[in-house]
Each structure stands twice: as structure tokens, then as C-alpha cells.
Scaffold this active site. Structure first.
Site, PDB file in Angstrom:
ATOM      1  N   ASP A  73     -89.128 -11.970 -25.824  1.00  0.00           N
ATOM      2  CA  ASP A  73     -88.078 -12.813 -26.385  1.00  0.00           C
ATOM      3  C   ASP A  73     -87.444 -13.619 -25.253  1.00  0.00           C
ATOM      4  O   ASP A  73     -87.042 -13.053 -24.224  1.00  0.00           O
ATOM      5  CB  ASP A  73     -86.993 -11.967 -27.055  1.00  0.00           C
ATOM      6  N   GLU A 101     -92.083 -11.729 -35.456  1.00  0.00           N
ATOM      7  CA  GLU A 101     -92.183 -10.294 -35.183  1.00  0.00           C
ATOM      8  C   GLU A 101     -93.627  -9.860 -34.908  1.00  0.00           C
ATOM      9  O   GLU A 101     -93.954  -8.688 -35.016  1.00  0.00           O
ATOM     10  CB  GLU A 101     -91.607  -9.453 -36.340  1.00  0.00           C
TER      11      GLU A 101
END
Length: 526
Positions: free
Chosen positions: A353, A192
Site C-alpha cells: 500500500d 485486495e
């Protein structure tokens, strides 16, 4: 030293939480892996090899998280992926027959049938179901630079009250990467992008040379970086930090104004798994099993309303190539404006991502391939952090601020009234494990039980389940997973303390959570 030139640093973060249910061949959440393999990882390998065959310069930075690698290595899960491909091909045949009287739908069904045939050949013949060695081979041939990441993608800022937990996430992540991919990584993807001051020392202790932050993590550093987010800086521990470029992020990430929102692209949510009668979904969805996405999506985004036009592959892929051309032109324009004001290469750091490309944005792999082709044609260098640090080994020293790439740039996604019980529980468990780790009790059945307890604690630390609880998707599953791992941890520690370890129960847990074969208690250290 050569003259500066603008460059693109493209990063894909490939990650899935560990989901493995040995006693359920068709577990719904295991679909996450099967979908990602078919929609993201196989197409990514395919396009990289095609670019190499066409002699297009390729330098991609790619993280493969340990949980994803563990699942890609797992014979049980690989077998299920193969059977899923067979079921999807069978459904493709049914769809080709079902749509034969509707030319527009029939063309899409034929597209899916041909695409699945190619993916099946890649999985079975080209890679023989083993994708991890395929990525290692691309690294060895100089196409990609691979990054390590946290063992189970734990959000490190919320683990810092237990320094052993932070070190374990980093140390296990780095060692698992080396075990599975044959070489230690020089860089580390922070789960993250979660950073806090002092974390750089943990990375440096594992000989990790660079990592990535969200833009404000570097832009708000002290002292302020002179080159903003367009060049790396070194932390006090000597780790190079690269920052995400806000414009490049919005162009590709944003569901409102980014490329994937274009109405010509395939709609993610509309799927025959929800539209057709249950008996029409056999064999993809068995009798009595929950409905699910099948991958057969016939409509494009069109607009915000419920009425959707039929998706057309060729116009959609042409739009992806056009968007790649625009993306490259913007990077060229922006870095070109900086070249004269900088004494090193100005960078646009573009991390995403990996699952965005192919899963959420079906045309995403075509966009990626076109980015490399357009960059080569435009004379735009695409580099990795290793390339950049070799060319420009000096940089300003700054102290980055606490940050993440989550909502509001901090920890709110993982520390909310719906999930704030998790960090407290994790801290308590870490305190229970610490005395055993100091004694390094790893022999006999009690040693096995302690290593498995460590494994359960790592799995409970996954940021994914806290994120799911906050985002409100499959919350029952996420809550059950965290509670299950915490319960197993406490059960095992209690059994070791009372010398009542049940060999059959221990074997059952080892079979269920069968990852990190080289795990040792010595990796849980202060």
C-alpha cells in the site's frame, strides 16, 4: 536473448475510499485524503523527481485507484487540502514557540515547520494543487508505469454472483484511468488482490495484460508454476499474473519483525492531538470539533510500553537508509541464487500500500528513495511488468486459485458476521439495475437518475467499508456510508419505476457523490 539477471519489481498501490462531504468543511473522515496528500503523495512525487534530477534509474509500478483520482481532481477537496496546509503551518508556528524551552522537542518542532514549508511550496507552486497530471508526467518521462484498478475498489470475488457488477468495476476503472490520465493502462490492480477463476477473462476483455496476486494465488495454481513466485505465468485468458514475494512483504509490512517496527522510528499513535489541551490545537482543531491527529508526533517507537523517548529525525532517516541497503542486499542475494537455475530474470515482486510510506511509516519515503539509490549502486535492476513482459514474452500457462492478500489469504475480512449483509444487499441491487441497463435508458431526467443509481451502487461496493466494519475502527461511519448509498440507489430506482424523480433530490445526490463524470449504463453489462 540476453543472460538472465535478478530484478526487483516494486509496486505501490495508492488508494483511498471516496469521502466527500460538501456541506462540512472539516469532516473528520476527509482527513484521510488530506493526511495522505501531505504524508505520502507529495513526498512520493518529490523523491521521484529528485532521483530523476540525480540521474538515478527509476522504474516504479504505481496504481492510482479511480476513487483516489476523483478526489485528487475535485476542486472542492483540493481547496480544503490547501487550507489544511495553512492550518498545519499555523500550528507549527505555535509548536515552535511552545517547545522553545525544551531543546529536544524544539528540534522536532522546527523540523516539522521546515518540512511543512517545503510541502506547501510543492502543493502551491510546483503542482498548483494538481497531483494527477504530475503522476501522468512521471509516466510520460519513463519513471513509473501506472496501473488501473477497480472503480470503487470492490472486492471482486464477492461480487461474482452478479457478473455485471464485476465487469462494471473493471470497465469503469479502466475507462476512468484513461480519462483522467490520458492513456489506457496495460495493467490492473485487483482490489485486495482478490482473484477467482474466470476473472482473467473479464480483464482480457478490457485489454488488460497483467495483474498481481498474493503468493498462494499463483503458487497453488494448476499446474503448479515451475518458477514459483519468481516469474509471471499466463492465465488461460492470456493475462500475465505476478505474485507477491512473502519475504519482501514481511520485511516491510510486518509490525512485529518488519523494518517499521524498529524502535528508532517515529511512533504513529502518539500525537499532540491527543496530548495537548484543546485550546493549544487551534487552528488545526476548531472549537467543539472532534480531536484528531495533527501530524505533530514527538516520540519514537522506543518499545512496547507507554514510556516513549523523543524522536530524532536524522538517526531515524539514517536507519531507513540502512534498512534499504539491507533490503536490496537480500533481493540481490536471493535472485543471485536463482539466476543459474532459471532461463529468464528471477523476480522479487514487492507490492505495498502506498500509504504505508509516509503515513503509517513516516520514514518510509526515505526508505523508498534509498532503495532506488542502493539498487543502482549494487547493479540491481528495478523493473515494471511492462519491462519484464517485453524482455520475456513467454511464460507457462496456469490456472490461478481463488485468493486475496487479506487475512488468511481469502475473503474473511469482507465476509464476516459483522458485514455479511453487504454482499447480499449488493447482489439484490445489481439484479434491480440489470433490466434498466439492458434497455440503456440514459436520456432525460430518468436516465440521469439511473446513472446516479449506478454510481450509488458502485460506491456501496467499496471493499473499504466492509473492511472497516470487520477491523472495528470507525464502524458507525462505515455502516452509515454503505446504508446511505444503498438507500439512495433504491430511492432512485423506485422513482424511475413510478416516474416520480425529484429533480432537486437528484441534483443533491449528484452534488454529494460527484465522481465518474463519463459513467454510462452501458458499462453495467453481462
Amino acid at each position: 536473448m540476453r543472460r538472465p539477471r535478478g530484478a526487483l519489481l516494486l509496486v505501490l498501490h495508492a488508494h483511498l475510499p471516496y469521502v466527500r462531504h460538501p456541506d462540512d468543511e472539516d469532516h473528520l473522515e476527509e482527513e484521510w485524503l488530506r493526511e495522505a496528500v501531505l504524508e505520502c503523495y507529495l513526498p512520493l512525487l518529490d523523491l521521484l523527481e529528485r532521483l530523476a534530477d540525480d540521474r538515478v534509474p527509476v522504474r516504479l509500478t504505481l496504481s492510482l485507484t479511480p476513487t483516489l483520482v476523483a478526489m485528487l481532481e475535485d476542486p472542492l477537496l483540493r481547496g480544503r487540502i490547501g487550507r489544511r496546509i495553512e492550518r498545519q503551518q499555523a500550528l507549527a508556528e505555535r509548536e515552535v514557540r511552545r517547545t522553545r524551552d525544551d531543546p529536544s522537542l524544539h528540534a522536532v518542532a522546527r523540523f516539522y515547520q521546515e518540512r511543512l514549508a517545503r510541502l506547501a511550496r510543492l502543493w502551491t507552486d510546483r503542482y498548483r494543487g494538481e497531483l494527477v497530471p504530475a503522476f501522468a508526467a512521471l509516466r510520460d518521462h519513463g519513471l513509473i508505469e501506472l496501473l488501473a484498478s477497480g472503480a470503487t475498489h470492490g472486492f471482486l470475488p464477492l461480487l461474482r454472483s452478479s457478473p455485471q457488477a464485476v465487469r462494471a468495476q473493471v470497465a469503469v476503472g479502466a475507462s476512468e484511468h484513461a480519462r483522467a490520465l490520458g492513456r489506457r493502462a496495460s495493467g490492473f490492480w485487483l482490489p485486495e488482490c482478490g482473484y477467482y477463476p474466470g476473472l482473467d477473462r473479464v480483464l482480457a476483455d478490457e485489454e488488460l495484460r497483467f495483474t498481481f496476486l498474493d503468493a498462494h494465488g499463483l503458487a497453488d495454481a494448476e499446474p503448479r508454476p515451475l518458477l514459483s513466485v519468481h516469474a509471471p505465468a499466463f492465465t488461460p485468458a492470456g493475462v500475465a499474473v505476478y505474485a507477491r514475494d512473502p519475504e519482501a512483504s514481511e520485511q516491510v509490512w510486518s509490525a512485529e519483525v518488519g523494518y517499521p517496527a524498529d524502535p528508532v522510528y517515529r511512533d504513529f499513535y502518539r500525537d499532540v492531538g491527543w496530548d495537548l489541551p484543546e485550546d493549544a490545537l487551534v487552528p488545526m482543531v476548531g472549537p467543539g470539533r472532534p480531536r484528531r491527529a495533527t501530524g505533530f508526533k514527538y516520540h519514537r517507537i522506543t518499545g512496547r510500553g507507554m514510556d516513549k523517548a523523543v524522536w530524532e529525525p536524522e538517526p531515524a532517516f539514517a536507519r531507513a537508509r540502512a534498512h534499504a541497503r539491507h533490503f536490496v542486499s537480500r533481493v540481490k542475494e536471493r535472485t543471485g541464487a536463482l539466476v543459474e537455475r532459471m532461463e529468464r530474470d528471477p523476480l522479487v515482486v514487492a507490492p505495498y500500500d502506498a500509504e504505508l510510506f509516509g503515513h503509517w511509516w513516516f520514514e518510509g519515503p526515505a526508505f523508498l528513495e534509498a532503495v532506488f539509490r542502493e539498487a543502482a549502486a549494487a547493479g540491481l535492476a528495478v523493473v515494471t511488468p511492462g519491462d519484464d513482459l517485453q524482455a520475456w514474452p513467454e511464460a507457462q500457462v496456469v490456472s490461478p486459485v481463488e485468493s486475496s492478500w487479506g487475512e488468511h489469504g481469502h475473503a474473511s475480512m469482507w465476509l464476516d458476521p459483522v458485514n455479511d449483509w453487504i454482499p447480499q444487499a449488493l447482489h439484490g441491487c445489481a439484479q434491480l439495475l440489470a433490466p434498466f441497463a439492458r434497455l440503456q435508458r440514459e436520456t432525460g431526467i430518468e436516465g440521469r437518475a439511473l446513472v446516479q443509481a449506478f454510481r450509488e451502487l458502485l460506491l456501496a461496493q467499496s471493499s473499504d467499508f466492509a473492511f472497516i466494519l470487520r477491523s472495528g475502527t470507525v464502524t458507525a461511519y462505515a455502516r452509515a456510508r454503505v446504508q446511505s448509498h444503498l438507500s439512495a440507489f433504491l430511492e432512485l430506482v423506485r422513482a424511475v419505476r413510478t416516474r416520480t424523480v425529484d429533480p432537486l433530490r437528484l441534483q443533491s445526490l449528484e452534488r454529494r457523490d460527484a465522481l465518474f463524470p463519463a459513467l454510462t449504463l452501458s458499462q453495467f453489462r453481462e
